[in-house]
Design a protein around this motif. Structure first.
Motif, mmCIF file in Angstrom:
data_model
loop_
_atom_site.group_PDB
_atom_site.id
_atom_site.type_symbol
_atom_site.label_atom_id
_atom_site.label_comp_id
_atom_site.label_asym_id
_atom_site.label_seq_id
_atom_site.Cartn_x
_atom_site.Cartn_y
_atom_site.Cartn_z
ATOM 1 N N ASP A 144 -7.663 -10.816 11.255
ATOM 2 C CA ASP A 144 -6.627 -9.024 11.158
ATOM 3 C C ASP A 144 -6.714 -8.100 9.905
ATOM 4 N N LYS A 145 -8.006 -7.264 10.498
ATOM 5 C CA LYS A 145 -7.980 -6.417 8.621
ATOM 6 C C LYS A 145 -6.910 -6.166 8.411
ATOM 7 N N ASP A 146 -6.062 -5.726 8.765
ATOM 8 C CA ASP A 146 -4.882 -5.251 8.334
ATOM 9 C C ASP A 146 -3.766 -6.403 7.802
ATOM 10 N N PHE A 147 -3.612 -7.066 8.076
ATOM 11 C CA PHE A 147 -3.164 -8.403 7.442
ATOM 12 C C PHE A 147 -4.384 -8.526 6.626
ATOM 13 N N LEU A 148 -5.319 -8.975 6.616
ATOM 14 C CA LEU A 148 -6.277 -9.554 5.389
ATOM 15 C C LEU A 148 -5.465 -8.213 3.880
ATOM 16 N N ARG A 149 -5.499 -7.316 4.409
ATOM 17 C CA ARG A 149 -5.179 -6.452 3.633
ATOM 18 C C ARG A 149 -3.772 -6.680 2.622
ATOM 19 N N THR A 150 -3.277 -7.273 2.953
ATOM 20 C CA THR A 150 -1.618 -8.092 2.055
ATOM 21 C C THR A 150 -2.293 -9.037 1.175
ATOM 22 N N GLY A 151 -3.358 -9.284 0.914
ATOM 23 C CA GLY A 151 -4.382 -10.210 0.009
ATOM 24 C C GLY A 151 -5.433 -9.229 -0.959
ATOM 25 N N THR A 152 -4.845 -7.947 -1.140
ATOM 26 C CA THR A 152 -5.297 -6.719 -1.808
ATOM 27 C C THR A 152 -4.847 -6.550 -2.368
ATOM 28 N N TYR A 153 -5.605 -6.202 -3.741
ATOM 29 C CA TYR A 153 -5.502 -5.131 -5.037
ATOM 30 C C TYR A 153 -6.270 -5.229 -6.008
ATOM 31 N N GLN A 154 -5.962 -3.229 -5.404
ATOM 32 C CA GLN A 154 -6.870 -2.102 -6.371
ATOM 33 C C GLN A 154 -8.391 -2.365 -5.315
ATOM 34 N N GLY A 155 -7.853 -2.186 -3.676
ATOM 35 C CA GLY A 155 -9.859 -2.940 -3.274
ATOM 36 C C GLY A 155 -10.257 -4.112 -3.771
ATOM 37 N N ARG A 156 -9.911 -5.300 -4.233
ATOM 38 C CA ARG A 156 -10.223 -6.371 -4.092
ATOM 39 C C ARG A 156 -9.593 -6.852 -3.567
ATOM 40 N N GLN A 157 -10.305 -8.749 -2.875
ATOM 41 C CA GLN A 157 -9.375 -9.671 -2.638
ATOM 42 C C GLN A 157 -9.086 -10.471 -2.928
ATOM 43 N N PHE A 158 -8.207 -10.701 -3.225
ATOM 44 C CA PHE A 158 -7.400 -12.059 -4.428
ATOM 45 C C PHE A 158 -6.673 -13.324 -3.763
ATOM 46 N N ALA A 159 -5.852 -13.069 -2.656
ATOM 47 C CA ALA A 159 -6.042 -14.006 -2.061
ATOM 48 C C ALA A 159 -6.190 -14.275 -0.143
ATOM 49 N N LEU A 160 -5.964 -14.409 0.668
ATOM 50 C CA LEU A 160 -6.135 -14.861 1.700
ATOM 51 C C LEU A 160 -4.710 -15.008 2.394
#
Length: 178
Positions: A139-155
């Motif tokens: 889920d894109k909204d759920f995935l977004r919880t692992g972002t910082y400044q537009g980059r994915q740092f966690a899943l």
């Protein structure tokens, strides 16, 4: 995917393995290390440090999952460390200050910006873009919880649901409709 000229894929670097490990000891990591093993024929000598928080029951279940992971990936050793939430956070902060964050860590989504901005965790964009780690079914909204400044740092590894229980007899006695 085109066949490499010599018929063999290059062995992944330790940095690449650790970048993938940062996503967690999950299906993504299992799939990635399987791919590395199949591609290079060798994952021997890889040691990952994995740290999380939780109670004794969760620790026992996680340790069991780690042993299964190691069994499926001969040559990969996972050193584990866990603790209760407060002591885990304190230990992780100390490790980050000293430059020694474990390879795989559990973070609450509210902590990702702190560790990403301090360069204690690596962005996963490259391994997501090259499809080493696949997020298309998340889920894109759920995935977004692992972002910082537009980059994915966690899943994300799961969702928590907050709820409460109440005694309807006490509510009724107090004149509160249930």
């Amino acid at each position: 995917m085109p066949e490499p000229p010599n018929g063999r894929l290059p062995r992944p670097s330790r940095r690449a393995v650790l970048a993938v490990a940062a996503v967690g000891l999950s299906t993504a990591l299992t799939g990635t290390l399987s791919a590395c093993s199949a591609a290079s024929g060798d994952t021997s000598g890889i040691t990952l440090r994995f740290s999380w928080w939780g109670n004794e029951d969760r620790a026992a279940r996680t340790e069991k999952a780690v042993r299964l992971f190691e069994k499926e990936h001969p040559g990969v050793t996972v050193r584990t460390s866990n603790g209760d939430f407060a002591s885990y956070l304190q230990k992780l902060a100390t490790q980050a200050a000293g430059g020694g964050v474990p390879d795989v860590v559990q973070l609450d989504y509210r902590q990702i910006s702190q560790y990403a901005s301090g360069k204690a965790i690596m962005p996963l964009d490259g391994v997501i873009e090259d499809r080493t780690v696949r997020t298309s079914d998340m889920d894109k909204d759920f995935l977004r919880t692992g972002t910082y400044q537009g980059r994915q740092f966690a899943l994300p590894m799961g969702r928590g649901i907050t709820g409460y229980a109440y005694d309807s007899a006490v509510y009724k006695k107090a004149g509160i409709a249930t």
